[in-house]
Design an enzyme around this catalytic site. Structure first.
Site, mmCIF file in Angstrom:
data_model
loop_
_atom_site.group_PDB
_atom_site.id
_atom_site.type_symbol
_atom_site.label_atom_id
_atom_site.label_comp_id
_atom_site.label_asym_id
_atom_site.label_seq_id
_atom_site.Cartn_x
_atom_site.Cartn_y
_atom_site.Cartn_z
ATOM 1 N N LYS A 274 -29.630 12.599 -12.785
ATOM 2 C CA LYS A 274 -31.151 12.612 -13.044
ATOM 3 C C LYS A 274 -31.959 12.669 -11.841
ATOM 4 C CE LYS A 274 -31.110 8.713 -16.537
ATOM 5 N NZ LYS A 274 -31.534 9.440 -17.672
ATOM 6 N N ARG A 348 -24.942 7.661 -26.586
ATOM 7 C CA ARG A 348 -24.719 7.727 -28.121
ATOM 8 C C ARG A 348 -23.097 7.997 -28.077
ATOM 9 N NH1 ARG A 348 -28.418 13.001 -28.526
ATOM 10 N NH2 ARG A 348 -29.674 11.619 -27.032
HETATM 11 N N1 BES Z 1 -30.877 6.113 -20.649
HETATM 12 C C1 BES Z 1 -31.433 7.232 -20.832
HETATM 13 C C2 BES Z 1 -32.550 7.185 -21.635
HETATM 14 C C3 BES Z 1 -33.797 6.397 -21.091
HETATM 15 C C4 BES Z 1 -34.690 7.493 -20.326
HETATM 16 C C5 BES Z 1 -34.067 5.135 -21.168
HETATM 17 C C6 BES Z 1 -35.917 6.965 -19.702
HETATM 18 C C7 BES Z 1 -35.449 4.746 -20.717
HETATM 19 C C8 BES Z 1 -36.223 5.620 -19.923
HETATM 20 C C9 BES Z 1 -30.376 8.116 -21.611
HETATM 21 O O1 BES Z 1 -29.023 7.847 -21.400
HETATM 22 C C10 BES Z 1 -30.836 9.621 -21.295
HETATM 23 O O2 BES Z 1 -30.638 10.030 -20.069
HETATM 24 N N2 BES Z 1 -31.128 10.334 -22.378
HETATM 25 C C11 BES Z 1 -31.541 11.593 -21.966
HETATM 26 C C12 BES Z 1 -31.095 12.335 -23.419
HETATM 27 C C13 BES Z 1 -31.195 13.788 -23.159
HETATM 28 C C14 BES Z 1 -30.217 14.252 -22.221
HETATM 29 C C15 BES Z 1 -30.782 14.380 -24.447
HETATM 30 C C16 BES Z 1 -33.211 11.518 -21.995
HETATM 31 O O3 BES Z 1 -33.879 10.842 -22.709
HETATM 32 O O4 BES Z 1 -33.668 12.262 -21.196
HETATM 33 MN MN MN Z 2 -28.496 9.092 -19.681
#
Ligand code: BES
Ligand code: MN
Ligand code: ZN
Length: 490
Positions: A274, A348
């Protein structure tokens, strides 16, 4: 120390307490308790309103001292806003405003008369139960690892209501404790709250209740079950994954209600690190797990006469030489293969195996809760949980439970037309669905692993914590889940 609650029928003018909490409306109209105080004080309250010292505007409050004719040394007046608009959110806010004003003041005890206010569509039991939950939420403090002592303040809150509301008070206390449990787990740093810690807390929960059992599946157990998807996510971490299974047996041999929670104790994104900001908030990525544990905590302590199973997939998502990679193909416990196109879509990947595992309990209903997608936050903001389900009745049960306690969800579609976004050339399914409808395609991914189940998915990425340096876990959707369980009992 946690706030204590009691019912109290005392007259606000003569009650032996440190503070009387009462409400007034924006036009200056007094509540019944306000009338009592005004009369006992020879019109002092009305005089202060006329002078502009006390306002009924929403968000305003005034702490009055030594009102002649009133036994309590303090009277806290909470602005309720316009009488015609007074409803559920205004009621809950008034309770919270009252507690926040007294949280670190001189009053050790207070008599809250707000529970006497009429709330359209809600009865006295609801008012007492939700007052406890709202008050406890407002009184919450995170104190772990902070050496400076917090200011002392309110210890006991008496609620104006008669003994007929005792069961509602007890239910409120049980649910509030579940909410606080969730918030505490969420707020803990990820170096403390890791998968092993969550497993330990779950074992502790079981040891506190005769009707609760806990089983923790270790990496070797999960290997045997073929949980290749969950295990792949865990590979980059020095903290071993845990699959936690808690059972509350209160309903004999009835089929259980089964919760599954995403327990990513820290989400670095993995090799898809991230880098766009927000990584420091990813200790909250276990709040799906935290909230199903909180709802389970409440169900167990209230000894609900139903069976509840709570499954937590506790995993840390890290980058490492042994971490799983974008383009890896995984074989899930279901046998379906998954192409990993982004290691940051890890939630997921752990949930699909936990959901497959859940099916052995033959759920009456299967509900997973997860901080799953940033896209859900874009779609619904921090106000509503994203609800996805192909089951009209289950969706409506959850929506109306949330509405009842003002912990609301909003439904997004899981139409077949979205499924092709998950097509992969190298496996049965891809773990991401492209830039459009990200919350929905995540739901679609999970739907591939819950066929034939009465299943719903809650995306709580936006609702489960408050942003910013001082942002805390919100405790949502514990209120909604508890109401849903209570509705299943009735
Ligand atoms: N834990 C995150 C989702 C999230 C993001 C929760 C911001 C709260 C605030 C999840 O694991 C994630 O990183 N999701 C990605 C998915 C994408 C790579 C398809 C996202 O939402 O950017
Ligand atoms: Mn994630
Ligand atoms: Zn995540």
């Amino acid at each position: 120390m946690t706030l204590q609650f009691a019912l109290n029928q005392a007259n606000p003018a003569t009650a032996a307490t440190d503070c009387i909490v009462l409400g007034i409306f924006a036009d200056g109209a007094l509540s019944a308790a306000g009338e009592t105080i005004d009369r006992a004080s020879n019109g002092r309250l009305r005089a202060l309103i006329a002078r502009g010292d006390v306002s009924g505007k929403s968000g305003r409050s005034a702490l009055l001292h030594d009102i002649a004719g009133v036994a309590a040394p303090r009277v806290l007046v909470i602005g309720l806003g316009e009488a015609a608009k007074f409803s559920v959110p205004q009621y809950l806010r008034a309770i919270a405003d009252g507690v926040r004003a007294l949280k670190s003041g001189a009053s050790k005890s207070a008599l809250c008369t707000l529970t006497e206010l009429d709330v359209p569509g809600r009865d006295a039991n609801w008012r007492v139960r939700q007052a406890v939950i709202a008050a406890d939420h407002a009184a919450y403090r995170y104190t772990q690892n902070i050496t400076r002592k917090p200011d002392a303040g309110l210890e006991t809150l008496h609620l104006s209501a008669d003994t007929a509301q005792q069961a509602a008070l007890d239910a409120g206390i049980g649910i509030a404790a579940g909410v606080a449990y969730t918030r505490e787990l969420g707020n803990l740093p990820p170096n403390i709250c890791n998968p092993a810690y969550l497993a330990e807390r779950a074992r502790q929960l079981a040891s506190e209740h005769a009707h609760v059992t806990c089983e923790v599946l270790e990496r070797a157990d999960m290997e045997q079950l073929g949980m290749g998807s969950l295990l792949a996510v865990s590979r980059g971490s020095a903290n071993a994954p845990k699959l936690i299974v808690l059972k509350h047996n209160g309903g004999g041999d009835a089929k259980p209600f089964v919760f599954v929670g995403k327990g990513i104790t820290f989400d670095s994104g993995g090799l898809n690190l991230k880098v766009q900001g927000g990584i420091e908030e990813m200790k909250f990525d276990m709040l799906g797990a935290g909230s199903v544990l909180g709802a389970f905590h409440a169900a167990a302590s209230l000894k609900l006469p139903i069976n509840v199973v709570c499954i937590v997939a506790a995993v840390e998502n890290m980058a490492d030489g042994d971490a799983y990679r974008p383009s890896d193909v995984l074989t899930s416990m279901s046998g379906k293969t998954i192409e990993v196109l982004n290691t940051d879509a890890e939630g997921r990947l752990i949930l699909c195996d936990a959901l497959t595992y859940a099916q052995r309990f033959e759920p009456q209903a299967l509900v997973d809760v997860a901080t799953l997608t940033g896209a859900c936050v874009v779609a619904l903001g921090k106000q509503a949980h994203g609800l996805m389900s192909k089951h009209e009745d289950l969706s409506n049960e959850l929506l109306s439970a949330g509405e009842h306690v003002y912990d609301r969800a909003w439904r997004l579609p899981l139409w077949d037309e979205y499924q092709s976004q998950l097509d992969s050339a190298f496996a049965d399914v891809a773990n991401i669905g492209g830039k459009y409808a990200g919350a929905i395609t995540a739901g679609c991914f999970l739907s591939r692993f819950t066929e034939g189940q009465r299943w719903a998915h809650l995306d709580i990425a936006g609702t489960s914590w408050d942003e910013g340096k001082k942002g805390l876990a919100s405790g949502r959707p514990v209120g909604m889940l508890c109401q849903w369980l209570l509705d299943r009992v009735a």
